[in-house]
Design a protein around this motif. Structure first.
Motif, PDB file in Angstrom:
ATOM      1  N   VAL A 108       0.834  -1.205   0.000  1.00 44.09           N
ATOM      2  CA  VAL A 108       0.000   0.000   0.000  1.00 44.09           C
ATOM      3  C   VAL A 108       0.869   1.256   0.000  1.00 44.09           C
ATOM      4  O   VAL A 108       0.625   2.208  -0.749  1.00 44.09           O
ATOM      5  CB  VAL A 108      -0.958  -0.003   1.221  1.00 44.09           C
ATOM      6  CG1 VAL A 108      -1.643   1.357   1.367  1.00 44.09           C
ATOM      7  CG2 VAL A 108      -1.996  -1.107   1.099  1.00 44.09           C
ATOM      8  N   ALA A 109       1.917   1.255   0.822  1.00 43.05           N
ATOM      9  CA  ALA A 109       2.795   2.424   0.927  1.00 43.05           C
ATOM     10  C   ALA A 109       3.522   2.721  -0.378  1.00 43.05           C
ATOM     11  O   ALA A 109       3.865   3.879  -0.653  1.00 43.05           O
ATOM     12  CB  ALA A 109       3.811   2.203   2.045  1.00 43.05           C
ATOM     13  N   GLY A 110       3.722   1.692  -1.205  1.00 41.66           N
ATOM     14  CA  GLY A 110       4.468   1.896  -2.444  1.00 41.66           C
ATOM     15  C   GLY A 110       3.622   2.085  -3.673  1.00 41.66           C
ATOM     16  O   GLY A 110       4.142   2.053  -4.798  1.00 41.66           O
ATOM     17  N   ALA A 111       2.322   2.284  -3.497  1.00 39.01           N
ATOM     18  CA  ALA A 111       1.426   2.360  -4.659  1.00 39.01           C
ATOM     19  C   ALA A 111       0.640   3.658  -4.712  1.00 39.01           C
ATOM     20  O   ALA A 111      -0.501   3.685  -5.183  1.00 39.01           O
ATOM     21  CB  ALA A 111       0.463   1.162  -4.641  1.00 39.01           C
ATOM     22  N   ALA A 115       0.852   5.977  -6.701  1.00 38.31           N
ATOM     23  CA  ALA A 115       0.538   6.386  -8.074  1.00 38.31           C
ATOM     24  C   ALA A 115      -0.865   5.968  -8.492  1.00 38.31           C
ATOM     25  O   ALA A 115      -1.467   6.589  -9.379  1.00 38.31           O
ATOM     26  CB  ALA A 115       1.557   5.780  -9.048  1.00 38.31           C
ATOM     27  N   LEU A 116      -1.418   4.950  -7.848  1.00 35.43           N
ATOM     28  CA  LEU A 116      -2.777   4.497  -8.183  1.00 35.43           C
ATOM     29  C   LEU A 116      -3.838   5.347  -7.501  1.00 35.43           C
ATOM     30  O   LEU A 116      -4.999   5.361  -7.929  1.00 35.43           O
ATOM     31  CB  LEU A 116      -2.965   3.026  -7.774  1.00 35.43           C
ATOM     32  CG  LEU A 116      -2.057   2.004  -8.462  1.00 35.43           C
ATOM     33  CD1 LEU A 116      -2.310   0.614  -7.883  1.00 35.43           C
ATOM     34  CD2 LEU A 116      -2.296   1.999  -9.968  1.00 35.43           C
ATOM     35  N   ASN A 117      -3.473   6.017  -6.421  1.00 34.14           N
ATOM     36  CA  ASN A 117      -4.398   6.867  -5.655  1.00 34.14           C
ATOM     37  C   ASN A 117      -5.622   6.078  -5.187  1.00 34.14           C
ATOM     38  O   ASN A 117      -6.737   6.597  -5.157  1.00 34.14           O
ATOM     39  CB  ASN A 117      -4.849   8.084  -6.481  1.00 34.14           C
ATOM     40  CG  ASN A 117      -5.422   9.195  -5.600  1.00 34.14           C
ATOM     41  OD1 ASN A 117      -4.993   9.375  -4.463  1.00 34.14           O
ATOM     42  ND2 ASN A 117      -6.396   9.924  -6.124  1.00 34.14           N
ATOM     43  N   ALA A 118      -5.420   4.814  -4.821  1.00 33.63           N
ATOM     44  CA  ALA A 118      -6.541   3.955  -4.417  1.00 33.63           C
ATOM     45  C   ALA A 118      -6.997   4.222  -2.989  1.00 33.63           C
ATOM     46  O   ALA A 118      -8.161   3.997  -2.653  1.00 33.63           O
ATOM     47  CB  ALA A 118      -6.158   2.484  -4.568  1.00 33.63           C
ATOM     48  N   PHE A 119      -6.094   4.716  -2.141  1.00 29.68           N
ATOM     49  CA  PHE A 119      -6.422   4.941  -0.724  1.00 29.68           C
ATOM     50  C   PHE A 119      -6.513   6.433  -0.426  1.00 29.68           C
ATOM     51  O   PHE A 119      -5.664   7.220  -0.832  1.00 29.68           O
ATOM     52  CB  PHE A 119      -5.349   4.321   0.175  1.00 29.68           C
ATOM     53  CG  PHE A 119      -5.418   2.819   0.276  1.00 29.68           C
ATOM     54  CD1 PHE A 119      -6.098   2.209   1.324  1.00 29.68           C
ATOM     55  CD2 PHE A 119      -4.815   2.011  -0.680  1.00 29.68           C
ATOM     56  CE1 PHE A 119      -6.168   0.827   1.426  1.00 29.68           C
ATOM     57  CE2 PHE A 119      -4.878   0.631  -0.594  1.00 29.68           C
ATOM     58  CZ  PHE A 119      -5.563   0.024   0.460  1.00 29.68           C
ATOM     59  N   ILE A 120      -7.554   6.800   0.320  1.00 34.51           N
ATOM     60  CA  ILE A 120      -7.662   8.168   0.832  1.00 34.51           C
ATOM     61  C   ILE A 120      -6.946   8.261   2.175  1.00 34.51           C
ATOM     62  O   ILE A 120      -6.260   9.239   2.462  1.00 34.51           O
ATOM     63  CB  ILE A 120      -9.148   8.583   0.976  1.00 34.51           C
ATOM     64  CG1 ILE A 120      -9.805   8.682  -0.399  1.00 34.51           C
ATOM     65  CG2 ILE A 120      -9.278   9.921   1.718  1.00 34.51           C
ATOM     66  CD1 ILE A 120     -11.296   8.984  -0.357  1.00 34.51           C
ATOM     67  N   VAL A 121      -7.110   7.246   3.001  1.00 36.73           N
ATOM     68  CA  VAL A 121      -6.459   7.170   4.315  1.00 36.73           C
ATOM     69  C   VAL A 121      -5.827   5.794   4.441  1.00 36.73           C
ATOM     70  O   VAL A 121      -6.452   4.782   4.090  1.00 36.73           O
ATOM     71  CB  VAL A 121      -7.471   7.384   5.465  1.00 36.73           C
ATOM     72  CG1 VAL A 121      -6.798   7.170   6.820  1.00 36.73           C
ATOM     73  CG2 VAL A 121      -8.091   8.770   5.403  1.00 36.73           C
ATOM     74  N   LYS A 122      -4.595   5.738   4.942  1.00 39.16           N
ATOM     75  CA  LYS A 122      -3.937   4.452   5.208  1.00 39.16           C
ATOM     76  C   LYS A 122      -3.942   4.208   6.717  1.00 39.16           C
ATOM     77  O   LYS A 122      -3.682   5.123   7.498  1.00 39.16           O
ATOM     78  CB  LYS A 122      -2.494   4.470   4.682  1.00 39.16           C
ATOM     79  CG  LYS A 122      -2.404   4.704   3.184  1.00 39.16           C
ATOM     80  CD  LYS A 122      -0.970   5.008   2.766  1.00 39.16           C
ATOM     81  CE  LYS A 122      -0.899   5.446   1.315  1.00 39.16           C
ATOM     82  NZ  LYS A 122       0.446   5.912   0.934  1.00 39.16           N
ATOM     83  N   THR A 123      -4.225   2.971   7.104  1.00 37.90           N
ATOM     84  CA  THR A 123      -4.289   2.647   8.529  1.00 37.90           C
ATOM     85  C   THR A 123      -3.437   1.411   8.835  1.00 37.90           C
ATOM     86  O   THR A 123      -3.959   0.372   9.254  1.00 37.90           O
ATOM     87  CB  THR A 123      -5.749   2.393   8.964  1.00 37.90           C
ATOM     88  OG1 THR A 123      -6.303   1.335   8.137  1.00 37.90           O
ATOM     89  CG2 THR A 123      -6.595   3.641   8.825  1.00 37.90           C
ATOM     90  N   PRO A 124      -2.127   1.491   8.615  1.00 37.40           N
ATOM     91  CA  PRO A 124      -1.276   0.314   8.844  1.00 37.40           C
ATOM     92  C   PRO A 124      -1.343  -0.204  10.269  1.00 37.40           C
ATOM     93  O   PRO A 124      -1.247  -1.412  10.507  1.00 37.40           O
ATOM     94  CB  PRO A 124       0.126   0.826   8.489  1.00 37.40           C
ATOM     95  CG  PRO A 124       0.040   2.315   8.593  1.00 37.40           C
ATOM     96  CD  PRO A 124      -1.344   2.670   8.194  1.00 37.40           C
ATOM     97  N   GLU A 125      -1.526   0.713  11.225  1.00 38.20           N
ATOM     98  CA  GLU A 125      -1.567   0.297  12.631  1.00 38.20           C
ATOM     99  C   GLU A 125      -2.793  -0.567  12.928  1.00 38.20           C
ATOM    100  O   GLU A 125      -2.749  -1.483  13.756  1.00 38.20           O
ATOM    101  CB  GLU A 125      -1.537   1.526  13.555  1.00 38.20           C
ATOM    102  CG  GLU A 125      -2.767   2.416  13.533  1.00 38.20           C
ATOM    103  CD  GLU A 125      -2.990   3.202  12.236  1.00 38.20           C
ATOM    104  OE1 GLU A 125      -4.133   3.636  12.021  1.00 38.20           O
ATOM    105  OE2 GLU A 125      -2.028   3.375  11.448  1.00 38.20           O
TER     106      GLU A 125
END
Length: 493
Positions: free
Chosen positions: A34-37, A39-49
Motif C-alpha cells: 500500500v505504501a508503495g502504490a 501512483a494508483l491513488n486507491a487509498f484516501i487514508v492508510k491505517t497500517p496500525e
C-alpha cells in the motif's frame, strides 16, 4: 512460495491457521504494498496500525491455542463510504473532509469482529456517484491495467468502487468492501479482472454507510475470486435492527455450499440485453459464457425482460431523487465543511458550504433529483419511474418461472481512458447491464471471463432470484473454473 500479497482471503486465512506464516507477516507485506502504490491513488487514508493490531491479535490467539476467528489474519480495504470509528470517513467529498465518526458501520463492525484488519479507506466516486472514479475530491483512481504494450494512457478502474477494484487488482489488499447502487461493485470488478457480488437488497446492513439512494444502496464484497467473495459475504451479512430495510434471515454458509455443478439448473439469456452497438468482443464472451455454463450442466433458455430499455432512465430519476433528499443533511452546521463569511445569514452559509463542498457530478444529480420531486413534475417523473421499477421487478419475477439464473455481460465495454467520456449520458450508459438487477433488488455478480484485444479484462454477470446468493456464487464458480482467468496487470506504479 509466492509473495504473501499474491494470496487471497482463503489462502491467507488457512495459512495463518496452519502456521505457514504469521498474521503480522501478512499485514506487513500488504502495508508495504500500500505504501508503495501512491501512483494508483486507491487509498484516501492508510491505517497500517489497524492492520497490525488485528494481525497481532490473531497471532496471540493462535499461540494460545484458541479457535481463530473466520477472518483472522486477513487485512482488507474499506471503501470510504463506511463509517469507521475514529478514522476519517469522507465519501470522497470535500464536504466531509476531516470528519471522524464516533461510531462504526454495521458491516465494518462485523468484519472487525470476524478478525479482519483494515489497511485503509479506499477512494471512490464522490458520494458513490460515478462509473469511472473521476469524481472524487481526492483525485482520480488509476487502474493498474494498461492497454497493450507501450500504451501509458491512464485507465478508469470503474466506479464507484474504483479504489476497491484497483487495490485488489494491484495486490494491495486481498479483498475489500464495495457498495452497489446501480452497478458500483460489478462494473469496477469487470474493468479490473476481479470478482464482486451485489447481494439481495437488505442482505447487508446499510447502517453507517453514507447514503446515496437508500432504496438501491447495498454493500457487498469484492475479491480475487468467487470463494473469497463468499467468505467475505458471510462475515458482512446479517440482520440489523438499526436498518429498517435489513432482512431478518439467517446467514447461509455460502462458502461450504459452493459447487460448480449446475446440473438441473436453467440459465436464462435475456433477449433485451442484445443491444445495438455492443462490441463484438463482448458478444463473443457472452457466447463463450453460455458454452461454459452448458459444460457445467446447465440448460440454457431464452427469456424476455421487456422493460429493460426503461431501466436506465428510471434509475436516473429515482437515484438522484433519493440523493437530493439524503444529501440535504450536509449543511455545514453539525459536522464537516463550513463556509461562513462575515455577515452571512444561515441560508447563505448553507449555500456557500454546499457550493464549495459538493463536486459537479453530485450537484448535477441533486439538481435532477430536486427537479423530479418538485411540484408539477413529481407525478410526471418520479411516480412514473417508480411504476417502471415495479414493472422491471415483475419482469424478473416472470423470468424465474422459466429459469433459475440469468447470464449477461457485466459492462458494455472494457475499461476506458480517464477523460475519454466527458458526456454524462455516455458515462451513465456504463450501467446499462447492471441497473435492472439493482432496481429489482436481486443478487448479481461479476466474474472475469477473459481479455479484449487490447489485453483488458471483460466480465460476465450472473443474476439470481431474491435470497439465492448461493446459486449466483455457484454459477460464478462454474464460470471461473472454465475461464481460468489468471491475467494480472504488470507492475508500473
Amino acid at each position: 512460495m509466492s509473495a504473501l500479497t499474491d494470496l487471497g482471503v482463503a489462502a491467507i486465512r488457512n495459512g495463518v491457521r496452519d502456521g505457514d506464516f504469521s498474521a503480522r507477516e501478512v499485514a506487513e507485506a500488504f502495508n508495504t504494498a500500500v505504501a508503495g502504490a501512491d501512483a494508483l491513488n486507491a487509498f484516501i487514508v492508510k491505517t497500517p496500525e489497524h492492520a497490525l493490531a488485528a494481525a497481532d491479535a490473531a497471532d496471540k490467539a493462535r499461540a494460545a491455542g484458541e479457535t481463530l476467528k473466520p477472518l483472522a489474519g486477513v487485512p482488507i480495504g474499506m471503501k470510504d463510504l463506511f463509517a469507521t470509528k475514529g478514522v476519517q470517513t469522507t465519501a470522497a467529498s470535500h464536504i466531509l473532509e476531516g470528519f471522524k465518526p464516533e461510531y462504526e458501520s454495521t458491516v465494518s463492525h462485523k468484519l472487525w469482529g470476524a478478525g479482519a484488519g483494515m489497511l485503509g479507506k479506499l477512494n471512490l466516486d464522490q458520494f458513490a456517484m460515478g462509473s469511472s472514479n473521476e469524481t472524487s475530491y481526492f483525485g482520480n483512481v488509476i487502474s493498474p491495467w494498461r492497454r497493450g504494450e507501450g500504451d501509458t494512457t491512464p485507465l478508469a478502474p470503474g466506479g464507484s468502487s474504483g479504489g476497491s477494484s484497483a487495490a485488489i487488482a494491484a495486490r494491495l489488499c486481498p479483498a475489500a468492501t464495495g457498495t452497489d447502487t446501480g452497478g458500483s461493485i460489478r462494473q469496477p470488478a469487470a474493468f479490473t479482472g476481479i470478482s464482486g457480488i451485489k447481494p439481495t437488497y437488505g442482505r447487508c446492513s446499510r447502517w453507517g454507510v453514507v447514503a446515496f439512494a437508500s432504496s438501491l444502496d447495498q454493500p457487498g464484497p469484492m475479491a480475487h475470486d468467487v470463494r473469497d467473495c463468499a467468505i467475505m459475504l458471510e462475515a458482512m451479512a446479517g440482520f440489523d435492527p438499526r436498518d429498517s430495510t435489513s432482512l431478518d434471515m439467517a446467514v447461509p454458509k455460502w462458502e461450504a455450499g459452493l459447487s460448480a455443478d449446475l446440473r438441473g439448473k436453467r440459465v436464462g439469456i435475456p433477449a433485451e440485453y442484445r443491444m445495438d452497438g455492443t462490441p463484438a468482443e463482448i458478444e463473443a464472451l457472452w457466447q463463450q459464457g453460455i458454452a461454459w455454463l452448458k459444460d457445467a450442466g446447465a440448460e440454457i433458455v431464452e427469456v424476455s425482460l421487456p422493460h429493460t430499455k426503461y431501466a436506465l432512465p428510471a434509475y436516473y430519476i429515482i437515484a438522484p431523487a433519493e440523493a437530493s433528499s439524503n444529501l440535504a443533511r450536509y449543511d455545514g452546521v453539525r459536522y464537516g465543511l463550513r463556509e461562513l463569511a462575515e455577515g452571512q445569514n444561515l441560508q447563505e452559509m448553507y449555500a456557500a458550504t454546499r457550493a464549495a463542498g459538493f463536486g459537479d457530478e453530485v450537484k448535477r444529480r441533486i439538481l435532477i433529483g430536486t427537479y423530479v420531486l418538485s411540484a408539477g413534475f413529481y407525478d410526471a417523473y418520479y411516480t412514473q419511474a417508480q411504476k417502471v421499477r415495479t414493472l422491471i421487478a415483475r419482469d424478473f419475477d416472470n423470468a424465474w418461472s422459466q429459469c433459475d439464473l440469468l447470464l449477461t455481460p457485466t459492462a458494455p465495454s472494457a475499461a476506458f481512458g480517464l477523460g475519454e467520456k466527458v458526456d454524462p449520458l455516455a458515462m451513465y450508459l456504463n450501467d446499462v447491464f447492471t441497473v435492472p438487477a439493482s432496481l429489482a433488488g436481486v443478487p448479481a455478480m461479476s466474474v472475469p471471463g477473459g481479455l479484449d484485444s487490447a489485453g483488458l479484462p471483460l466480465g460476465l454477470q450472473i443474476i439470481g432470484k431474491p435470497f439465492d446468493e448461493q446459486g449466483v456464487l455457484n454459477a460464478g464458480l462454474a464460470l471461473e473454473q472454465r475461464a481460468d482467468f489468471t491475467a494480472r496487470p504488470k507492475v508500473w506504479w
